[in-house]
Design a protein around this motif. Structure first.
Motif, PDB file in Angstrom:
ATOM      1  N   ILE A  63      -1.797  37.272  18.841  1.00  0.00           N
ATOM      2  CA  ILE A  63      -1.595  38.652  19.289  1.00  0.00           C
ATOM      3  C   ILE A  63      -0.707  38.618  20.533  1.00  0.00           C
ATOM      4  CG2 ILE A  63      -2.693  40.799  20.008  1.00  0.00           C
ATOM      5  CD1 ILE A  63      -5.336  39.563  18.841  1.00  0.00           C
ATOM      6  N   PRO A  64       0.498  39.189  20.460  1.00  0.00           N
ATOM      7  CA  PRO A  64       1.415  39.127  21.605  1.00  0.00           C
ATOM      8  C   PRO A  64       1.098  40.206  22.657  1.00  0.00           C
ATOM      9  CG  PRO A  64       2.485  40.222  19.791  1.00  0.00           C
ATOM     10  CD  PRO A  64       1.130  39.783  19.288  1.00  0.00           C
ATOM     11  N   PHE A  65      -0.034  40.035  23.345  1.00  0.00           N
ATOM     12  CA  PHE A  65      -0.440  41.016  24.349  1.00  0.00           C
ATOM     13  C   PHE A  65       0.649  41.255  25.389  1.00  0.00           C
ATOM     14  CE2 PHE A  65      -4.719  39.288  23.135  1.00  0.00           C
ATOM     15  CZ  PHE A  65      -5.195  40.445  22.547  1.00  0.00           C
ATOM     16  N   ASP A  66       1.408  40.220  25.705  1.00  0.00           N
ATOM     17  CA  ASP A  66       2.437  40.341  26.733  1.00  0.00           C
ATOM     18  C   ASP A  66       3.575  41.277  26.343  1.00  0.00           C
ATOM     19  OD1 ASP A  66       3.019  38.398  24.780  1.00  0.00           O
ATOM     20  OD2 ASP A  66       4.294  37.248  26.129  1.00  0.00           O
ATOM     21  N   ARG A  67       3.666  41.671  25.095  1.00  0.00           N
ATOM     22  CA  ARG A  67       4.710  42.604  24.656  1.00  0.00           C
ATOM     23  C   ARG A  67       4.297  44.065  24.828  1.00  0.00           C
ATOM     24  NH1 ARG A  67       6.924  39.915  19.078  1.00  0.00           N
ATOM     25  NH2 ARG A  67       7.111  37.786  19.877  1.00  0.00           N
ATOM     26  N   TYR A  68       3.063  44.298  25.197  1.00  0.00           N
ATOM     27  CA  TYR A  68       2.561  45.659  25.379  1.00  0.00           C
ATOM     28  C   TYR A  68       2.520  45.994  26.864  1.00  0.00           C
ATOM     29  CZ  TYR A  68       1.032  45.466  20.527  1.00  0.00           C
ATOM     30  OH  TYR A  68       0.980  45.368  19.170  1.00  0.00           O
ATOM     31  N   GLN A  69       3.002  47.173  27.225  1.00  0.00           N
ATOM     32  CA  GLN A  69       3.057  47.563  28.632  1.00  0.00           C
ATOM     33  C   GLN A  69       1.748  48.138  29.147  1.00  0.00           C
ATOM     34  OE1 GLN A  69       6.347  50.270  28.147  1.00  0.00           O
ATOM     35  NE2 GLN A  69       7.728  48.854  29.168  1.00  0.00           N
ATOM     36  N   VAL A  70       1.006  48.812  28.302  1.00  0.00           N
ATOM     37  CA  VAL A  70      -0.161  49.580  28.744  1.00  0.00           C
ATOM     38  C   VAL A  70      -1.427  49.066  28.075  1.00  0.00           C
ATOM     39  CG1 VAL A  70      -1.213  51.887  28.648  1.00  0.00           C
ATOM     40  CG2 VAL A  70       1.204  51.654  29.172  1.00  0.00           C
ATOM     41  N   ILE A  71      -2.525  49.135  28.804  1.00  0.00           N
ATOM     42  CA  ILE A  71      -3.832  48.821  28.221  1.00  0.00           C
ATOM     43  C   ILE A  71      -4.790  49.960  28.554  1.00  0.00           C
ATOM     44  CG2 ILE A  71      -4.491  47.455  30.234  1.00  0.00           C
ATOM     45  CD1 ILE A  71      -6.276  45.785  28.330  1.00  0.00           C
ATOM     46  N   ALA A  72      -5.517  50.382  27.547  1.00  0.00           N
ATOM     47  CA  ALA A  72      -6.605  51.348  27.731  1.00  0.00           C
ATOM     48  C   ALA A  72      -7.877  50.637  27.303  1.00  0.00           C
ATOM     49  CB  ALA A  72      -6.379  52.600  26.884  1.00  0.00           C
ATOM     50  N   SER A  73      -8.813  50.481  28.217  1.00  0.00           N
ATOM     51  CA  SER A  73     -10.077  49.800  27.916  1.00  0.00           C
ATOM     52  C   SER A  73     -11.183  50.824  27.797  1.00  0.00           C
ATOM     53  CB  SER A  73     -10.418  48.797  29.020  1.00  0.00           C
ATOM     54  OG  SER A  73      -9.428  47.809  29.095  1.00  0.00           O
ATOM     55  N   LEU A  74     -12.043  50.649  26.801  1.00  0.00           N
ATOM     56  CA  LEU A  74     -13.153  51.570  26.572  1.00  0.00           C
ATOM     57  C   LEU A  74     -14.457  50.809  26.541  1.00  0.00           C
ATOM     58  CD1 LEU A  74     -10.634  52.537  24.493  1.00  0.00           C
ATOM     59  CD2 LEU A  74     -12.190  54.453  24.378  1.00  0.00           C
ATOM     60  N   TRP A  75     -15.507  51.430  27.026  1.00  0.00           N
ATOM     61  CA  TRP A  75     -16.851  50.873  26.936  1.00  0.00           C
ATOM     62  C   TRP A  75     -17.835  52.016  26.890  1.00  0.00           C
ATOM     63  CZ3 TRP A  75     -13.907  51.377  31.107  1.00  0.00           C
ATOM     64  CH2 TRP A  75     -14.447  52.020  32.200  1.00  0.00           C
ATOM     65  N   ASP A  76     -18.906  51.819  26.185  1.00  0.00           N
ATOM     66  CA  ASP A  76     -19.943  52.837  26.059  1.00  0.00           C
ATOM     67  C   ASP A  76     -20.954  52.645  27.183  1.00  0.00           C
ATOM     68  OD1 ASP A  76     -21.086  54.961  24.044  1.00  0.00           O
ATOM     69  OD2 ASP A  76     -22.775  53.747  24.763  1.00  0.00           O
ATOM     70  N   PHE A  77     -21.265  53.717  27.906  1.00  0.00           N
ATOM     71  CA  PHE A  77     -22.176  53.634  29.044  1.00  0.00           C
ATOM     72  C   PHE A  77     -23.570  53.172  28.633  1.00  0.00           C
ATOM     73  CE2 PHE A  77     -19.359  57.183  30.756  1.00  0.00           C
ATOM     74  CZ  PHE A  77     -18.571  56.316  31.500  1.00  0.00           C
ATOM     75  N   GLY A  78     -23.994  53.500  27.424  1.00  0.00           N
ATOM     76  CA  GLY A  78     -25.322  53.121  26.954  1.00  0.00           C
ATOM     77  C   GLY A  78     -25.338  51.876  26.087  1.00  0.00           C
ATOM     78  N   GLY A  79     -24.190  51.219  25.945  1.00  0.00           N
ATOM     79  CA  GLY A  79     -24.128  50.016  25.124  1.00  0.00           C
ATOM     80  C   GLY A  79     -24.091  50.276  23.631  1.00  0.00           C
ATOM     81  N   ASP A  80     -23.760  51.513  23.230  1.00  0.00           N
ATOM     82  CA  ASP A  80     -23.691  51.872  21.816  1.00  0.00           C
ATOM     83  C   ASP A  80     -22.335  51.440  21.258  1.00  0.00           C
ATOM     84  OD1 ASP A  80     -23.417  53.118  19.318  1.00  0.00           O
ATOM     85  OD2 ASP A  80     -24.506  54.917  19.958  1.00  0.00           O
ATOM     86  N   GLY A  81     -22.300  50.280  20.609  1.00  0.00           N
ATOM     87  CA  GLY A  81     -21.062  49.722  20.089  1.00  0.00           C
ATOM     88  C   GLY A  81     -20.394  50.579  19.037  1.00  0.00           C
ATOM     89  N   GLU A  82     -21.186  51.245  18.214  1.00  0.00           N
ATOM     90  CA  GLU A  82     -20.609  52.102  17.170  1.00  0.00           C
ATOM     91  C   GLU A  82     -19.906  53.318  17.776  1.00  0.00           C
ATOM     92  OE1 GLU A  82     -20.260  51.495  13.894  1.00  0.00           O
ATOM     93  OE2 GLU A  82     -21.035  49.522  14.435  1.00  0.00           O
ATOM     94  N   GLU A  84     -18.686  53.476  20.797  1.00  0.00           N
ATOM     95  CA  GLU A  84     -17.512  52.952  21.493  1.00  0.00           C
ATOM     96  C   GLU A  84     -16.369  52.723  20.512  1.00  0.00           C
ATOM     97  OE1 GLU A  84     -17.893  49.718  24.502  1.00  0.00           O
ATOM     98  OE2 GLU A  84     -16.581  48.661  23.075  1.00  0.00           O
ATOM     99  N   ARG A  85     -16.678  52.093  19.371  1.00  0.00           N
ATOM    100  CA  ARG A  85     -15.631  51.836  18.379  1.00  0.00           C
ATOM    101  C   ARG A  85     -15.066  53.149  17.838  1.00  0.00           C
ATOM    102  NH1 ARG A  85     -14.888  47.410  13.731  1.00  0.00           N
ATOM    103  NH2 ARG A  85     -13.219  48.452  12.616  1.00  0.00           N
ATOM    104  N   ALA A  86     -15.919  54.124  17.575  1.00  0.00           N
ATOM    105  CA  ALA A  86     -15.440  55.415  17.075  1.00  0.00           C
ATOM    106  C   ALA A  86     -14.514  56.076  18.097  1.00  0.00           C
ATOM    107  CB  ALA A  86     -16.623  56.329  16.753  1.00  0.00           C
ATOM    108  N   SER A  87     -14.871  56.002  19.369  1.00  0.00           N
ATOM    109  CA  SER A  87     -14.021  56.562  20.424  1.00  0.00           C
ATOM    110  C   SER A  87     -12.690  55.824  20.479  1.00  0.00           C
ATOM    111  CB  SER A  87     -14.714  56.468  21.789  1.00  0.00           C
ATOM    112  OG  SER A  87     -15.871  57.261  21.819  1.00  0.00           O
ATOM    113  N   ALA A  88     -12.726  54.499  20.401  1.00  0.00           N
ATOM    114  CA  ALA A  88     -11.506  53.701  20.442  1.00  0.00           C
ATOM    115  C   ALA A  88     -10.602  54.016  19.247  1.00  0.00           C
ATOM    116  CB  ALA A  88     -11.859  52.219  20.478  1.00  0.00           C
ATOM    117  N   GLU A  89     -11.184  54.135  18.069  1.00  0.00           N
ATOM    118  CA  GLU A  89     -10.388  54.457  16.881  1.00  0.00           C
ATOM    119  C   GLU A  89      -9.779  55.843  16.995  1.00  0.00           C
ATOM    120  OE1 GLU A  89     -13.260  53.757  13.778  1.00  0.00           O
ATOM    121  OE2 GLU A  89     -12.631  51.666  13.563  1.00  0.00           O
ATOM    122  N   HIS A  90     -10.529  56.789  17.540  1.00  0.00           N
ATOM    123  CA  HIS A  90     -10.018  58.150  17.716  1.00  0.00           C
ATOM    124  C   HIS A  90      -8.812  58.143  18.653  1.00  0.00           C
ATOM    125  CE1 HIS A  90     -10.393  62.515  17.558  1.00  0.00           C
ATOM    126  NE2 HIS A  90     -10.142  62.515  18.850  1.00  0.00           N
TER     127      HIS A  90
END
Length: 135
Positions: A63-82, A84-90
């Motif tokens: 994965i050529p991460f160095d070719r991407y300028q921006v990063i958006a990181s997401l995490w669920d405050f309650g640890g709900d992985g599903e 979090e993933r739904a938010s990331a996909e949206h």
């Protein structure tokens, strides 16, 4: 930090347009951050988002991460992985649908969940030199 989802996006300029596109995806404003690696953050109803205009990641696991300028990181405050993933996909879908960005949705910087590219372009953004790496 625990495992989380990240969306790498290229190009990241103009930053105002990208910020507006990400904000539109969730119907919320991204607020400027005074300190830290992120320039903007938002509470997306139980999921946190931080968006930075730069990062220090390099190519890893193909994965050529160095070719991407921006990063958006997401995490669920309650640890709900599903949730979090739904938010990331949206959020990933917004720049993907616009077809002017190269977004890559990854989990824990190890697994690619989805990628998109502008029409008739390669899966990943071009190398910064303008020449694709030859293997």
């Amino acid at each position: 930090m625990t495992s989380h989802h990240s969306i790498f996006i290229h190009p990241g300029v103009p930053g105002e347009s990208l910020t507006a596109d990400v904000a539109t995806a969730f119907g919320t404003r991204l607020l400027p951050v005074a300190r830290g690696p992120a320039e903007y953050s938002a509470d997306l109803g139980g999921t946190g988002l931080e968006r930075g205009l730069s990062h220090d990641y390099v190519e890893d696991r193909g994965i050529p991460f160095d070719r991407y300028q921006v990063i958006a990181s997401l995490w669920d405050f309650g640890g709900d992985g599903e949730r979090e993933r739904a938010s990331a996909e949206h959020i990933f879908n917004r720049p993907a649908e616009l077809r002017r960005y190269w977004p890559a949705l990854v989990f824990d910087l190890q697994a690619v969940i989805a990628t998109a590219a502008p029409p008739k372009r390669e899966t990943f953004p071009p190398h910064p030199s303008g020449v694709m790496d030859e293997l």
